[in-house]
Write an enzyme that holds these catalytic residues in place. Structure first.
Site, mmCIF file in Angstrom:
data_model
loop_
_atom_site.group_PDB
_atom_site.id
_atom_site.type_symbol
_atom_site.label_atom_id
_atom_site.label_comp_id
_atom_site.label_asym_id
_atom_site.label_seq_id
_atom_site.Cartn_x
_atom_site.Cartn_y
_atom_site.Cartn_z
ATOM 1 N N GLU A 1 74.564 10.235 -24.752
ATOM 2 C CA GLU A 1 75.769 9.399 -24.566
ATOM 3 C C GLU A 1 76.713 9.619 -25.728
ATOM 4 O OE1 GLU A 1 73.970 5.506 -24.375
ATOM 5 O OE2 GLU A 1 73.243 5.835 -22.341
ATOM 6 N N CYS B 1 75.023 -3.026 -20.653
ATOM 7 C CA CYS B 1 75.925 -3.262 -21.773
ATOM 8 C C CYS B 1 77.367 -3.364 -21.315
ATOM 9 C CB CYS B 1 75.781 -2.173 -22.818
ATOM 10 S SG CYS B 1 75.940 -0.516 -22.187
#
Lengths: 639, 639
Positions: free
Chosen positions: B310, B406
């Protein structure tokens, strides 16, 4: 009028283009790979392949090491080494072969079983891990090697070993009470069995191959114990299509899953179709062929669009930088194409075969003969390839050997067995598919014949064929898809030929000299607009060769080049690599006007551009001059 | 003249563009996410977040479930819920907040410790898994929520809980005998501590934040036990740069590793730089900012070029289909930009902040407010995204919730806290960075003031600001980078302003009405030619909005479109989504002339093309009308 192969022992390639690589293979690579297989080559990853056999033979202590299909590396080397005897009857290689066969004899179990991974590591799991075990795969490669060895040396020793193993397998696999009803987890043995069938005429090989082919995809997995469910529990990333068992083979119409598996499957399937005349198999072959060549093949003859699963993906998904295009898969495509030519001699099959051989197969080996590509991308940015996780398996430089070393020996056996790709024949006709210089001894039209071919491919489109023959026969000369103004001369005089399915057919007799000539322009090609990655791009082909631009010739940031596909391209001799033809195309290069390290985006203005000449070299030669950018598909000027 | 924030409670957004999403967040999403956090929403993956706290509080039986950073989902919701009280002082939300705080109080250990993962699952490993443990990350989010709750409700309850935890952390971490000399594995607490410092003035928050920032990357890992070597043994895919500890922070000059971590780090770093005047930190911030915005940021304000890790990759590596561009990272970029504006009010920071908010943040949530993107690609082919392994994380449609959730609460807290992004101020001047309608109560120039702003952004470039003020003050109005002919009127009369760093500055007094006007053309943009993936392409921007073409408006195979970047683009009102501006551009579309399913490559000929109009909608609205192709960057006609 069945088309069949000409035994590879009868064809000795002698060709200005291929001699170098074949000689290199025979003189250097066969001994080099022998050292690697013996873990005796410094700097190369240890193979363990022969050590495993020595341990199984009781000649050494230790444990099995390497992949479960490690035996196949030795097998592929043995096949290549057998072929090499055509070119150099080397007593050292003969002795190494005999030593290896002795090892096989000693390692083979009483009942014929022969696979060092299961003998040494998992004795209780023989024939219990069909999906992943590779026992049948290794047996297939060994059988191919045994056939080659028998055909070339006349010795039955190796074949006897394999015969025992095949008898064991025939007894175990099949339908009915007490039999194991399954198919190989990795196809290969099917095509090997068919080689053995053609070489020996023994029906048992055909029967087993036919069973494996027709049974593929029938049922819910390999065995009851290896149902889809169990397999996917153990290997959640591999679905049934990975193994080509997602539906019965006769109902499959697209190329799915692991690319090498698909290619080997189709090769064996075509062999069985030819031997049995099974129309349904032919129909399936046509569908899969059309899917591969019409929607899933790179312009280099590469197949397998994704590293994850080393597999086919979906139609028109052909990324140039994150592809897999494994060398072995291109070898497989060449093998399959040859089988299609036996089924139906149509020049389009030969076009694909030639393209795979001259591009994606040959790119797998460096000009030094000792460095190999597993993955053959059509575009590389080395820094991106080093960094990004999605460039799995993509190496910007060839490496000496691989822990998983399927590709290097596969290239070498293909080079040493190249003669087998030149011709097919039937009772009265010889088809010449490739213009590769060679001497061939052939039985045709009820008599002996010989062809002595000289060719100037791939640099120029001409060949001359001297015919010796007891009886007149038909010679069918492929008109390559790229040929311009194909002409045939007999003894210096133009001759009219009959064109059949892309072959110029004429009757020849002993004493004839046939000359073939055709022009080969450098031609810009484009891809079907469904291939997103090739939009706005062109590539350059000349004859069978795909060309590419490298950083060393054209500077970095190859994406700045815009070739003009309407401008003429010059074909120029170049001393590189002992003398090749390079292409020079007109292009514009965007200059970095106004851009700096601080600006990533700005309102569009036409970029400044300067005219440049792009130099292109044959794709198969890329990365022989150090690490750098490379691209086959090049941006073009607009319209 | 320090620039500081205006407490978010003092700014109530009231804007025709944002009201819908804020109201949706307040009315629907806050209650929806509360149900999700309570595992009471059918069809959404269970969150377990509140269940974990209940178990830790002794109010329920069971085991910890979810990710180790699950506590942070509740924290982000609590922050959003606190902000939501600005818009709707809902007794239900107040009660839910109080209930949640009660749970925190009960779950908190005697010494102040508060992290349900370690309380319930790994009681012996508290503060022993600094690199991956997320204890400090969760504490940071809780602290942000506590500050918001205190500022908006005046209640100290939540802050008291957090104060105990921060005291514990301050006692544990630091240099010197008996202290744990380390830094957070996932940055977040630094920026939260700085919020608490600004809200309370307590030095302990600043000291701890400063320690975490200045200590980052000093040493060989997090602790002796978590050296690089140990970490990489445990997580071989994560190198030190993933955590921004590959070198001392002050020596870092590029954005490396996990994108959200980098953004949160830089936000906290800028806070500390502003509070301490540390020039070296400012220098580092400038270098990393220039690297991100000059070489590693998507035109949508997205950052993180790769799903694996990521993370940031290398300069100019900005693939449009296999990017990550996480919603949270764009939230982070907006937060960081706001801090840069406090450090130095330069309009270029506001341009980036606005771009991230209006594009990559807002694309993270569907117009229905209940479906979310984690990854925000700039191009999608749904069949490719479904199939290819290298499209990890790329979903062609928004989903209801994520196991690793998230992003959804991060969007909601950003929407509910949007007022905080509109202004910064110093003693005598108010900077208006965003033209978002709002009412703001501000202390400036030694007196009370209020601004009542109405704006027609992002559809038109105008805003009117009514000033109430006890004392005259300076109003600095951002001139957006895309503004054409920026004008300022005071009480209906044109006024000359002083331009400073992209802001038009004028002195205003109570009773003034200021009108701002600027043109916003639809403009084709291009990328730096080093961005390989954007070569030959353009994108369309108008004002802060990036536009995209969707299949539903333009048919499949968007790669067939060639927009003409020299032709005018029309801006048209469209009733879609309650009324937006769409763009219509002239283009050519290649027709499928002569191509069929059987042909993959052919010699280049100019394609037939027909003139078409491409309809583009704002990027943030893509995929609100079903699954389909989308692209931001569109091929253009040549030159």
């Amino acid at each position: 009028m069945k088309n069949y192969e000409i035994p590879v022992r009868n064809i000795r390639v002698n060709d200005m283009f291929w001699n170098g690589q074949i000689q290199n293979a025979v003189e250097h690579v066969i001994p080099y790979q022998w050292r690697v297989l013996n873990d005796a080559e410094p700097g190369a990853e240890p193979s363990h392949a022969i050590a495993n056999f020595k341990i199984a033979a009781g000649e050494a202590q230790g444990e099995f090491a390497g992949f479960r299909f490690q035996d196949s590396d030795l097998a592929k080397w043995m096949e290549a080494a057998a072929f090499s005897l055509i070119y150099k009857d080397d007593p050292v290689v003969r002795r190494e072969m005999e030593d290896a066969i002795t090892l096989l004899e000693k390692a083979q179990l009483e009942n014929g079983y022969l696979d060092t991974y299961y003998i040494l590591k998992k004795p209780d799991l023989k024939w219990k891990e069909i999906s992943t075990g590779h026992e049948l795969y290794c047996a297939g490669h060994m059988l191919e090697a045994a056939v080659a060895y028998q055909q070339i040396t006349g010795s039955d020793r190796f074949m006897n070993v394999m015969d025992k193993l095949i008898d064991l397998i025939s007894g175990i696999f099949g339908k009915g009470e007490g039999k194991l009803n399954s198919v190989p987890g990795h196809e290969e043995i099917e095509l090997a069995l068919m080689k053995a069938y053609r070489a020996t005429g023994r029906e048992k090989y055909l029967k087993l191959a036919e069973y494996f082919i027709l049974n593929r995809g029938c049922g819910d997995g390999f065995t009851k114990e290896e149902s889809y469910l169990t397999m996917m529990e153990k290997h959640p990333d591999l679905d049934p299509s990975y193994y080509q068992i997602h539906r019965p083979l006769l109902e499959q119409d697209t190329a799915e899953g692991h690319a090498v598996r698909v290619m080997y499957l189709c090769t064996g399937m075509a062999d069985v179709a030819l031997a049995t005349g099974n129309k349904a198999l032919m129909n399936t072959l046509h569908k899969i062929w059309n899917n591969v060549t019409g929607k899933r093949m790179y312009v280099t003859g590469g197949v397998g669009s994704q590293g994850d699963g080393e597999r086919f993906t979906i139609d028109y998904d052909l990324p140039n930088d994150t592809c897999y295009t494994e060398t072995c898969a291109a070898v497989g495509l060449a093998m399959w194409s040859l089988r299609m030519l036996r089924l139906e001699p149509r020049a389009e099959y030969a076009d694909v075969m030639e393209r795979a051989l001259y591009n994606n197969v040959l790119s797998g080996i460096a000009v030094d003969g000792e460095h190999y590509f597993y993955v053959n991308p059509l575009m590389i940015k080395p820094d991106v390839a080093h960094y990004r996780a999605d460039h799995e398996g993509v190496e910007p430089v060839r490496v000496k050997w691989f822990g998983c070393a399927c590709c290097p020996p596969n290239v070498i056996r293909t080079l040493c067995g190249l003669g087998g790709y030149v011709y097919t024949q039937n009772e009265s006709r010889i088809y010449q598919h490739l213009y590769i210089g060679n001497h061939a001894d052939i039985q045709v039209a009820g008599g002996k014949a010989a062809l002595e071919c000289e060719a100037s491919m791939p640099w120029e489109g001409s060949a001359s064929i001297k015919v010796t023959a007891e009886k007149p026969f038909e010679l069918a000369l492929r008109i390559p898809g790229y040929a311009k103004a194909f002409t045939v001369m007999r003894n210096g005089l133009a001759v009219k030929t009959v064109v059949e399915n892309g072959y110029a057919v004429l009757t020849v007799q002993g004493g004839d000299t046939i000359e073939v000539g055709f022009g080969m322009d450098a031609v810009f090609w484009c891809a079907n607009p469904r291939v997103t990655e090739d939009c706005g791009k062109v590539c350059l082909l000349r004859g069978p060769l795909v060309y590419c631009a490298e950083e060393i010739d054209n500077g970095a940031n190859l994406q700045d080049l815009l070739v003009d596909p309407t401008a003429p391209v010059s074909v120029e001799p170049d001393p590189l690599f002992g003398g090749i033809r390079v292409l020079k195309a007109r292009a514009l290069r965007t200059t970095d006007d106004g851009w700096d390290g601080a600006t990533l985006y700005r309102p569009y203005t036409q970029s400044k551009r300067e005219p440049v000449t792009v130099k292109l070299i044959p794709y198969f030669l890329w990365n022989n001059r150090g690490e750098g950018e490379m691209t086959v598909w090049i941006n073009r000027t607009g319209e």
